[in-house]
Design an enzyme around this catalytic site. Sequence first.
Site, mmCIF file in Angstrom:
data_model
loop_
_atom_site.group_PDB
_atom_site.id
_atom_site.type_symbol
_atom_site.label_atom_id
_atom_site.label_comp_id
_atom_site.label_asym_id
_atom_site.label_seq_id
_atom_site.Cartn_x
_atom_site.Cartn_y
_atom_site.Cartn_z
ATOM 1 N N SER A 148 0.826 -1.211 0.000
ATOM 2 C CA SER A 148 0.000 0.000 0.000
ATOM 3 C C SER A 148 0.860 1.260 0.000
ATOM 4 O O SER A 148 2.071 1.196 0.187
ATOM 5 C CB SER A 148 -0.918 0.011 1.223
ATOM 6 N N CYS A 149 0.201 2.414 -0.181
ATOM 7 C CA CYS A 149 0.939 3.682 -0.224
ATOM 8 C C CYS A 149 1.044 4.342 1.142
ATOM 9 O O CYS A 149 1.517 5.470 1.249
ATOM 10 C CB CYS A 149 0.251 4.642 -1.183
ATOM 11 N N ASP A 150 0.585 3.661 2.185
ATOM 12 C CA ASP A 150 0.600 4.268 3.506
ATOM 13 C C ASP A 150 1.971 4.097 4.161
ATOM 14 O O ASP A 150 2.579 3.024 4.066
ATOM 15 C CB ASP A 150 -0.470 3.591 4.369
#
Length: 377
Positions: free
Chosen positions: A328-330
């Site tokens: 994910s981009c988190d």
Amino acid sequence: MKDTPEFVSKETWDKVLNYIARSDEETPYLLIDKDVVRDKVSRIGKGIRNSKLFYAVKANPDENVLGYINSLGAGFEIASEGELRILAKFGVEPERIITSNPMKTYKFLQEAVDYGVNMFSYDSIAEVEKMAKYAPGADVYVRIAVPNEGSEWPLSKKFGVEVEEAVGLLKAAKESGLNPIGITFHVGSQCTNVYNWNSALEKAREVYQSAEASGIKLKMVDIGGGYPIKYLKNVAEIETIEEKIDKAVREKFSDDVEIFIEPGRAVIGDAGIFVSTVTGKAVRGDENWLYIDVGVFNGLMESIGGIKYNYVVGSKNDPKLWTIAGPSCDSMDVIDREVELPEPEPGNMILLPSTGAYTISYASEFNGFSIPRTILI
Ligand SMILES: *Cc1c(COP(=O)(O)O)cnc(C)c1O
């Protein structure tokens, strides 16, 4: 990947490699070795007299997993209507289901009572009133607070009362028409300190004796979960832990007291191997970053709380230190740091043993990544 990693049996590893070779299943997915589950269910409780096993469903509530554990004849510990509904599909008898969540939602309590579940834990007067109303006459057991030192996933502060309050709650249950039957506790998950059970059982003994002096004869002590599994380090074997527990039980309680055990992690944890793919790599400052398709949000949530996994790659390159991150981009989606691994290439597989517990059950579809499938082998 030919060499069997530490703490995985050759039989399990062969099955995993065979499955991967024959399957076109897309990663990430979780393989569960049924033979390991069966071995654990048969061993846990064997060393404790008069004991019964209730698998803590939240560790891995996959339908096929629960169906398999049901076929082994184990009981179940549940906390929600969602967990109950899966068991209902298999027709699990209500006598084989207990709920040790001391704060039950109204909806769950009602559905559980309708199904015939009759064993509930509690640790407050408000819950006594709730159970007296929605589960009149039910068998109830009080949760005490016990030391969680040495547990990698401590839980004690959220639930549990001290001895005196516990005795008061047992009396209050009786006065409200409920049937007080016992005491429960949880030493903390992944408990690597074998003495925690002894301290907990000593506290339970105090409650048991005070209750008896007040005319309440209890018949059950539920020792919760907490048995540890091997991630990166060796831990005490089930038999070693149970020898200590059994000794304490025999010293502290009368012979007719039943012991309930609610293992989650120890039943399903080391039966699980995550199969994942390396999606990319980068050098950022002086750190080597490795990106894989399973991360904090779609399976490895416990890494945030300090659980460290073993990573297995097929590469024979010289080892390097890696920061390992999920898809994910988190920025929270970093699974581990300073992991020594031979350098893999994007597209290579990366396998994570001991990932059967608290992985899929914690997974979300955050950022559009699906919850990985669980496959029994
Ligand atoms: C989570 C939980 C368990 C299982 O704990 P493990 O450490 O996974 O064995 C058992 N009992 C209760 C009440 C729980 O909440």
